[in-house]
Design an enzyme around this catalytic site. Sequence first.
Site, short mmCIF file in Angstrom:
data_model
loop_
_atom_site.label_atom_id
_atom_site.label_comp_id
_atom_site.label_asym_id
_atom_site.label_seq_id
_atom_site.Cartn_x
_atom_site.Cartn_y
_atom_site.Cartn_z
N LYS A 43 -18.05 -0.83 28.69
CA LYS A 43 -18.86 0.32 28.29
C LYS A 43 -18.98 0.43 26.76
CE LYS A 43 -20.19 1.85 32.27
NZ LYS A 43 -21.62 1.76 32.62
N TYR A 63 -13.39 -2.06 32.40
CA TYR A 63 -14.54 -1.15 32.49
C TYR A 63 -14.80 -0.48 31.14
CZ TYR A 63 -17.20 3.03 34.01
OH TYR A 63 -18.14 4.03 34.15
N THR A 71 -20.71 12.80 41.60
CA THR A 71 -21.35 11.98 42.65
C THR A 71 -20.41 11.94 43.86
OG1 THR A 71 -20.26 9.99 41.88
CG2 THR A 71 -22.42 10.48 40.91
#
Length: 247
Positions: free
Chosen positions: A158, A154, A189
Amino acid sequence: MLETGLKAKHILITGGATGIGRTVVTAFAAQGARVSFFDVNGAAGRDLADGLGSAVTFHEVDLTRTEALRERIMALADEAGDIDVLVNGAANDMRHKTNEVTPESWRDTLSVNLDHQFFCAQAVLPTMRRNRSGVILNFGSIAWREGLADAVGYVTAKAGIEGLTHALAREAGPDGVRVNCLLPGFVRTERQVEKWLTPELQDEVMSRQCLRRFTEPEDVAGVAVFLCSDAARAITNQTVLVDGGWL
Ligand SMILES: NC(=O)c1ccc[n+]([C@@H]2O[C@H](COP(=O)([O-])OP(=O)(O)OC[C@H]3O[C@@H](n4cnc5c(N)ncnc54)[C@H](O)[C@@H]3O)[C@@H](O)[C@H]2O)c1
């Protein structure tokens, strides 16, 4: 008053069904834009679109299926008109130990976090360049600058998104197309609260940020709208951090 110029513009948002993307869809719709959004989460996508009226259309799409994705974008432009703004928002911040990564899992991680940002941009760029107008906004993360542990795929994706942003901004700028990157910090979130927000992380967020408040999805959506609007017409090739001053 700030003139966004987004009324009736056609915006394509990926990953719009939940999290930050959901708020971004809502924020563009509030500008009077025509919003199409892609997500693999059919139930959440339909639920959002149903509540926002006819200017917002949901398409259930798995962004990792590249050929189908490209065809879907072409069909969308035929049906609903040229795409004026692309917001590349979808991702999956899965955690993985470095010693457990396989060639297949590495490829999957880059596929869901990096590849589709390029292929969506590639699909919309020819028309934007021909129209001599268009905006692409790529969602990165402070995770790669910070060096988040146990998420090497990840984090690598990014980092790549910032390189992608610079390359496309340089290529498409002479044709009037702007390309920028937005880096959220920790954003509160539902998924983040459910999966990662421990009391220890809360302490870290509050001690590392300059601001002693959580960044909310609405804080990110406002900056996304600004960067895609006429108010930001001189801004391209940039990375904008929305992280409460973490970095
Ligand atoms: N929330 C944060 O704290 C934070 C921090 C840094 C960066 N970001 C970045 O901001 C963006 C939005 O983050 P978020 O927290 O709202 O993420 P999220 O996981 O809550 O939402 C991502 C959306 O992408 C969709 N998606 C995932 N895989 C897909 C696929 N294969 N095809 C289609 N859709 C797919 C999901 O269904 C979901 O609706 C991401 O790019 C993320 O990396 C978020």
